[in-house]
Write a protein that holds these residues in place. Structure first.
Motif, mmCIF file in Angstrom:
data_model
loop_
_atom_site.group_PDB
_atom_site.id
_atom_site.type_symbol
_atom_site.label_atom_id
_atom_site.label_comp_id
_atom_site.label_asym_id
_atom_site.label_seq_id
_atom_site.Cartn_x
_atom_site.Cartn_y
_atom_site.Cartn_z
ATOM 1 N N ALA A 1 -34.642 -12.437 7.321
ATOM 2 C CA ALA A 1 -35.676 -11.577 7.853
ATOM 3 C C ALA A 1 -36.162 -11.853 8.834
ATOM 4 N N LEU A 2 -36.157 -13.148 9.438
ATOM 5 C CA LEU A 2 -36.629 -13.616 10.867
ATOM 6 C C LEU A 2 -36.009 -12.959 11.917
ATOM 7 N N SER A 3 -34.574 -12.413 11.600
ATOM 8 C CA SER A 3 -33.690 -11.627 12.734
ATOM 9 C C SER A 3 -34.085 -10.344 12.575
ATOM 10 N N LEU A 4 -34.819 -9.893 11.901
ATOM 11 C CA LEU A 4 -35.103 -8.538 11.862
ATOM 12 C C LEU A 4 -36.407 -7.955 12.648
ATOM 13 N N ALA B 1 -26.454 -4.808 5.960
ATOM 14 C CA ALA B 1 -25.960 -3.473 6.760
ATOM 15 C C ALA B 1 -25.744 -2.044 5.890
ATOM 16 N N ALA B 2 -25.398 -2.591 4.555
ATOM 17 C CA ALA B 2 -25.112 -1.581 3.598
ATOM 18 C C ALA B 2 -26.297 -0.970 2.979
ATOM 19 N N HIS B 3 -27.604 -1.751 3.351
ATOM 20 C CA HIS B 3 -28.855 -1.262 3.110
ATOM 21 C C HIS B 3 -29.767 -0.976 4.111
ATOM 22 N N GLY B 4 -28.952 -0.626 5.375
ATOM 23 C CA GLY B 4 -29.872 -0.173 6.392
ATOM 24 C C GLY B 4 -30.609 -1.221 7.146
ATOM 25 N N GLN C 1 -40.310 -9.845 2.415
ATOM 26 C CA GLN C 1 -40.471 -9.125 0.804
ATOM 27 C C GLN C 1 -39.356 -8.150 0.532
ATOM 28 N N ARG C 2 -38.993 -7.271 1.536
ATOM 29 C CA ARG C 2 -37.873 -6.343 1.441
ATOM 30 C C ARG C 2 -36.441 -7.040 1.070
ATOM 31 N N ILE C 3 -36.270 -8.015 2.036
ATOM 32 C CA ILE C 3 -35.208 -8.717 1.770
ATOM 33 C C ILE C 3 -34.994 -9.580 0.675
ATOM 34 N N CYS C 4 -36.039 -10.264 0.074
ATOM 35 C CA CYS C 4 -36.226 -10.960 -1.185
ATOM 36 C C CYS C 4 -36.066 -9.930 -2.412
ATOM 37 N N GLU C 5 -36.604 -8.692 -2.343
ATOM 38 C CA GLU C 5 -36.188 -7.864 -3.364
ATOM 39 C C GLU C 5 -34.707 -7.297 -3.276
#
Length: 310
Positions: A218-221, A148-151, A181-185
Motif C-alpha cells: 500500500a505504501l507504494s500506491l 495488477a489484476a485488481h487495478g 485498507q483496500r489492500i488488506c481486504e
C-alpha cells in the motif's frame, strides 16, 4: 499536536493492552487510548472502580482514558488496523494524526518524541528486523502481478520493509490508510478470511506476513512522504530507545521465562521492558503472579548471560 492513539486486541492480548497503557501514561501521553476488541472485556477492567459500563470507558489517570470499542469484522483484527485508524480520524475530528500500536508493544521514550516524529507531516514507520526488500525483489514482483489484476498500480519503488506494529499517519496523509485498507481486504479475501490469521504458509508465500505485506504494498500506491527509523526503534536490534515490541508466538505476560532460558532462549529485551511497565495504574495480573514472574524473569535473564542456544 493532538494524536489519536489506538490498538486492537482479542483473547489474552488484553494483558498487553494494560501494560501498553501504563507505558503511555509513563511517557506523558494525554488523551484517550482507543482499544478495539473482539470478544468480552477482561474482568480486571470491567470490575475496576470507575469503569463506565454504559460507555465502556475508564478514566485511567487524570490525563489519560481507555476507551474500548467492540468489533467483529469478518477477518482477522490484523487486517482491521487501517479501517480502525480511519474510523478514529472521523470520531476525533480534532486529531492531527492517528497512531496505531500493537498490544504487545510498550513505549519507552517521552511521548513528545513521537509527536516530533509526526510534526513534519510524514507517515511514521519503523523497519522490520530484516528491513531490506528491494524494489526488484521476487516478493514485490509477486505483489505487483497479483494486485495488477485488481487495478492497483504502484506509484513509486520502495526498498525497505516496515513493521505494522507501529504506524503513525497525519490526517493530511489519510489516503495511505485508504490504500492499506483496500489492500488488506484483497489479501483477506485471497487468503480465506481466517479470523485469527497472522502468518500464511512459508516465507516464500507472497502474503506470508498478511497485514504487514499489505502495508508495504500500500505504501507504494501513494507518494506520501515517509519518516522512518531502523529496527532498533522497536528493540529488534541494540541501540533503540523509542519502543519495545515483543514479537513472536510467546508473549511476556504468559510467563515460562525460566523454562525458555533452560532451553537456550533467554528473555528478550522486549520481554524485560514489558515487566518494567507492569508497575502502573493498570494491573491485569495479580500481585502474587507478578512477583513470581519477575523472579522467573530475573533468573532467566541471569541464565541467559551464560547459556544461549546457537
Amino acid at each position: 499536536m493532538t494524536i489519536a492513539v489506538c490498538t486492537l486486541f482479542e483473547g489474552h492480548y488484553h494483558h498487553g493492552v494494560a501494560v501498553l497503557v501504563n507505558s503511555l501514561a509513563a511517557a506523558g501521553y494525554e488523551g484517550t487510548v482507543w482499544a478495539g476488541h473482539r470478544g468480552p472485556l477482561p474482568e480486571w477492567l470491567t470490575r475496576r472502580a470507575g469503569f463506565e459500563r454504559g460507555r465502556a470507558r475508564l478514566q485511567v489517570t487524570s490525563r489519560l482514558a481507555l476507551q474500548t470499542v467492540a468489533l467483529d469484522p469478518p477477518w482477522s483484527l490484523n487486517y482491521h488496523k487501517p479501517a480502525f485508524m480511519r474510523e478514529l480520524l472521523h470520531r476525533v475530528p480534532a486529531a492531527d494524526a492517528v497512531v496505531y500500536l500493537d498490544p504487545d508493544l510498550v513505549v519507552k521514550c517521552a511521548w513528545s518524541e513521537i509527536e516530533a516524529w509526526l510534526a513534519g507531516g510524514e507517515v511514521a514507520l519503523i523497519e522490520d528486523l530484516d528491513g531490506a526488500l528491494p524494489s526488484d525483489h521476487p516478493r514485490r514482483q509477486q505483489w505487483r502481478q497479483f494486485f495488477a489484476a485488481h487495478g492497483e498500480q504502484p506509484q513509486r519503488p520502495l526498498e525497505r520493509y516496515y513493521n505494522s506494529g507501529f504506524v503513525g499517519v497525519p490526517r493530511a496523509r489519510a489516503d495511505v490508510l485508504g490504500h492499506w485498507q483496500r489492500i488488506c481486504e484483497l489479501v483477506a479475501a485471497e487468503t480465506g478470511n481466517v479470523l485469527r490469521q497472522r502468518k500464511i504458509g512459508g516465507p516464500e508465500h507472497p502474503f506470508h506476513s498478511t497485514d504487514e505485506d499489505a502495508l508495504n504494498f500500500a505504501l507504494s500506491l501513494s507518494l506520501a512522504p515517509l519518516r522512518t527509523q531502523g529496527p532498533e526503534a522497536m528493540d529488534f536490534m541494540p541501540g533503540g530507545r523509542h519502543l519495545s515490541h515483543a514479537v513472536g508466538a510467546a508473549k511476556p505476560w504468559q510467563g515460562r521465562h525460566l523454562r525458555g532460558a533452560l532451553r537456550g532462549r533467554p528473555p528478550s529485551v522486549a520481554s524485560q521492558a514489558f515487566y518494567r511497565f507492569t508497575r502502573g495504574p493498570l494491573a491485569s495480573l495479580s500481585p502474587l503472579t507478578l512477583v513470581r514472574r519477575r523472579v522467573s524473569m530475573a533468573l532467566a535473564t541471569a541464565l541467559g548471560r551464560v547459556y544461549r542456544r546457537r
